[in-house]
Design an enzyme around this catalytic site. Structure first.
Site, PDB file in Angstrom:
ATOM      1  N   LYS A 112      -7.735  -7.393   7.698  1.00  0.00           N
ATOM      2  CA  LYS A 112      -6.302  -7.867   7.583  1.00  0.00           C
ATOM      3  C   LYS A 112      -5.621  -7.478   9.080  1.00  0.00           C
ATOM      4  CE  LYS A 112      -5.071  -7.274   2.687  1.00  0.00           C
ATOM      5  NZ  LYS A 112      -4.341  -6.762   1.743  1.00  0.00           N
ATOM      6  N   LYS A 195     -14.329 -15.969  -0.510  1.00  0.00           N
ATOM      7  CA  LYS A 195     -13.678 -15.671  -1.721  1.00  0.00           C
ATOM      8  C   LYS A 195     -12.017 -16.234  -2.088  1.00  0.00           C
ATOM      9  CE  LYS A 195     -11.144 -11.363  -0.589  1.00  0.00           C
ATOM     10  NZ  LYS A 195     -10.529 -10.415  -0.666  1.00  0.00           N
ATOM     11  N   LYS A 198      -5.098 -14.908  -1.477  1.00  0.00           N
ATOM     12  CA  LYS A 198      -3.929 -15.389  -1.148  1.00  0.00           C
ATOM     13  C   LYS A 198      -3.707 -15.268   0.221  1.00  0.00           C
ATOM     14  CE  LYS A 198      -2.441 -10.966  -2.874  1.00  0.00           C
ATOM     15  NZ  LYS A 198      -2.254 -10.508  -4.135  1.00  0.00           N
TER      16      LYS A 198
HETATM   17  P1  TYM Z   1      -5.041  -7.217  -5.184  1.00  0.00           P
HETATM   18  O1  TYM Z   1      -3.640  -7.220  -5.366  1.00  0.00           O
HETATM   19  O2  TYM Z   1      -5.432  -8.072  -3.894  1.00  0.00           O
HETATM   20  O3  TYM Z   1      -5.714  -8.191  -6.318  1.00  0.00           O
HETATM   21  C1  TYM Z   1      -5.751  -7.780  -7.630  1.00  0.00           C
HETATM   22  C2  TYM Z   1      -7.012  -7.848  -8.343  1.00  0.00           C
HETATM   23  O4  TYM Z   1      -7.582  -9.132  -8.276  1.00  0.00           O
HETATM   24  C3  TYM Z   1      -8.775  -8.931  -7.700  1.00  0.00           C
HETATM   25  N1  TYM Z   1      -9.624 -10.406  -7.094  1.00  0.00           N
HETATM   26  C4  TYM Z   1     -10.439 -10.896  -7.152  1.00  0.00           C
HETATM   27  N2  TYM Z   1     -11.366 -10.895  -8.138  1.00  0.00           N
HETATM   28  C5  TYM Z   1     -12.399 -11.795  -8.300  1.00  0.00           C
HETATM   29  N3  TYM Z   1     -12.285 -12.986  -7.340  1.00  0.00           N
HETATM   30  C6  TYM Z   1     -11.509 -13.236  -6.195  1.00  0.00           C
HETATM   31  N4  TYM Z   1     -11.514 -14.183  -5.681  1.00  0.00           N
HETATM   32  C7  TYM Z   1     -10.359 -12.114  -6.346  1.00  0.00           C
HETATM   33  N5  TYM Z   1      -9.130 -11.635  -5.524  1.00  0.00           N
HETATM   34  C8  TYM Z   1      -8.870 -10.450  -5.957  1.00  0.00           C
HETATM   35  C9  TYM Z   1      -8.880  -7.760  -6.784  1.00  0.00           C
HETATM   36  O5  TYM Z   1     -10.392  -7.187  -6.933  1.00  0.00           O
HETATM   37  C10 TYM Z   1      -7.901  -6.713  -7.887  1.00  0.00           C
HETATM   38  O6  TYM Z   1      -8.792  -6.140  -8.762  1.00  0.00           O
HETATM   39  N6  TYM Z   1      -5.879  -2.682  -3.558  1.00  0.00           N
HETATM   40  C11 TYM Z   1      -5.580  -3.642  -4.858  1.00  0.00           C
HETATM   41  C12 TYM Z   1      -4.444  -3.052  -5.611  1.00  0.00           C
HETATM   42  C13 TYM Z   1      -4.543  -1.909  -6.013  1.00  0.00           C
HETATM   43  C14 TYM Z   1      -5.165  -1.016  -7.106  1.00  0.00           C
HETATM   44  C15 TYM Z   1      -4.961   0.323  -7.220  1.00  0.00           C
HETATM   45  C16 TYM Z   1      -6.504  -1.472  -7.755  1.00  0.00           C
HETATM   46  C17 TYM Z   1      -3.395  -0.702  -5.510  1.00  0.00           C
HETATM   47  N7  TYM Z   1      -3.969   0.618  -6.319  1.00  0.00           N
HETATM   48  C18 TYM Z   1      -5.641   1.046  -7.738  1.00  0.00           C
HETATM   49  C19 TYM Z   1      -6.992  -0.709  -8.769  1.00  0.00           C
HETATM   50  C20 TYM Z   1      -6.700   0.696  -8.621  1.00  0.00           C
HETATM   51  C21 TYM Z   1      -5.642  -5.039  -4.250  1.00  0.00           C
HETATM   52  O7  TYM Z   1      -4.855  -5.165  -3.309  1.00  0.00           O
HETATM   53  O8  TYM Z   1      -5.491  -5.935  -5.199  1.00  0.00           O
END
Ligand code: TYM
Length: 331
Positions: A112, A195, A198
């Site tokens: 990032k 993958k 966004k």
């Molecule tokens: P975030 O907001 O980027 O994404 C949310 C969830 O979607 C999953 N994801 C995917 N799964 C499969 N294929 C893809 N292409 C794909 N893109 C995104 C992510 O793995 C995620 O599960 N850091 C985390 C948010 C977070 C969190 C937490 C998660 C903050 N605190 C505590 C679990 C526990 C994040 O940025 O997810």
């Protein structure tokens, strides 16, 4: 019941198909068998430059989508991270247990911050994974349903939980990632070797759940495949077709071998057309439900407030224990 915790960032006006298949769908499936805590991680969303109006809107849109996907406030706690101050408080303690080198190895920060250079990135973006560690540990979560891209953060979570427990006495459950292999990494429709994301994907490569169903159908129909004709699951040589088969299997509740059999002798156009229909059938009602929920902001905000109250009960207990173990005076 074993406890489960997960979070999603309110950084877009719609979840994408990767978020849905990799995470949200599993959250819904888990709410009856687990004591479930799910949150919209607005604290994480400010680690990159943002617009306050957009953040407010997206936090509500995120919560509304989670409800539209099937989360029920009676069966889980749904809340906004910033409503539970213990997240920031525990993050400080955990950051004091994290090595600078250890934090520097987090690949998501490297990815990032690469775009504008490390110097331009915020310190918050650097410590982002430590806030996520706090998110999970506050709830004594046994399982954390996420996509593959979060695995390294959960390894850090396990390491820090163990480190705290060993140094100061057991305060934390050491969590397991809950990653369903078949849907853990949904690929970009235009570049099926990276993958769906966004930030990284081209608009044609990312399927946004709240987009016009016609636009989404078109994106499926123009997904990149290959120059062969055969519909078979081969991730290495046919990543585009493999991705479509994975999506189809997950949304249609079919197995990939079943799909391979059904499409024997048929063309990519047939597969894409059927999948486009399935995507429309699935997300048109989802979009409508989300819009209905968003129309009553008062009710939505009340659901989040109630969720935060439930969450604070657990979070404050953990934090009190941590403060005591680490040697802070009690009030
Ligand atoms: P975030 O907001 O980027 O994404 C949310 C969830 O979607 C999953 N994801 C995917 N799964 C499969 N294929 C893809 N292409 C794909 N893109 C995104 C992510 O793995 C995620 O599960 N850091 C985390 C948010 C977070 C969190 C937490 C998660 C903050 N605190 C505590 C679990 C526990 C994040 O940025 O997810």
């Amino acid at each position: 019941l074993p406890r489960v915790l997960s979070g999603i960032q309110p950084t877009a006006d719609s979840f994408h198909l990767g978020n849905y298949l990799g995470a949200v769908r599993n959250w819904v499936a888990m709410q009856d068998d687990y004591d479930a805590y799910y949150m919209v991680v607005d604290l994480h969303a400010i680690t990159v430059e943002h617009d306050p109006q957009a953040l407010r809107r997206r936090t509500r849109v995120s919560a509304a989508q989670l409800l539209a996907a099937g989360l029920e406030p009676q069966r889980c706690a749904l809340f906004a991270q910033s409503h539970v101050p213990e997240h920031a408080q525990l993050a400080w303690v955990m950051s004091c247990l994290t090595g600078f080198g250890e934090a520097s190895r987090m690949t998501q920060f490297k990815d990032k911050s690469a775009k504008h250079g490390v110097g331009a990135a915020s310190v918050g973006l650097f410590t982002y994974p430590i806030l996520m560690v706090a998110d999970v540990l506050l709830y004594q979560a046994g399982f954390v349903p996420v996509g593959e891209d979060q695995r390294q953060h959960l390894e850090l979570t396990r390491d820090l939980a163990q480190r705290f427990n060993t140094r100061y006495g057991k305060a934390f459950t050491v969590p397991e990632p809950y990653i369903i292999k078949d849907t853990a990494k949904i690929m970009d429709l235009q570049d099926p070797t990276s993958k769906m994301s966004k930030s990284a994907s081209s608009p044609g490569g990312i399927l946004e759940l709240l987009d016009d169903p016609k636009v989404n159908a078109k994106k499926i129909k123009s997904a990149v495949t290959d120059t062969e004709r055969e519909i078979r699951f081969d991730e290495e040589n046919k990543p585009g077709v493999a991705n479509l088969l994975r999506i189809y299997a997950a949304l249609g509740e079919r197995t990939i071998p079943e799909l391979e059999r059904d499409y024997e002798g048929k063309g990519y156009g047939d597969l894409k057309k059927d999948l486009a229909d399935l995507v429309t059938e699935t997300f048109q009602p989802f979009k409508e439900r989300t819009e209905e929920i968003l129309a009553d902001t008062g009710k939505l905000d009340a659901i989040l407030a109630e969720g935060a109250e439930k969450a604070r009960e657990v979070a404050s207990r953990t934090l009190a224990e941590v403060y005591d173990k680490i040697g802070f005076l009690s009030k």
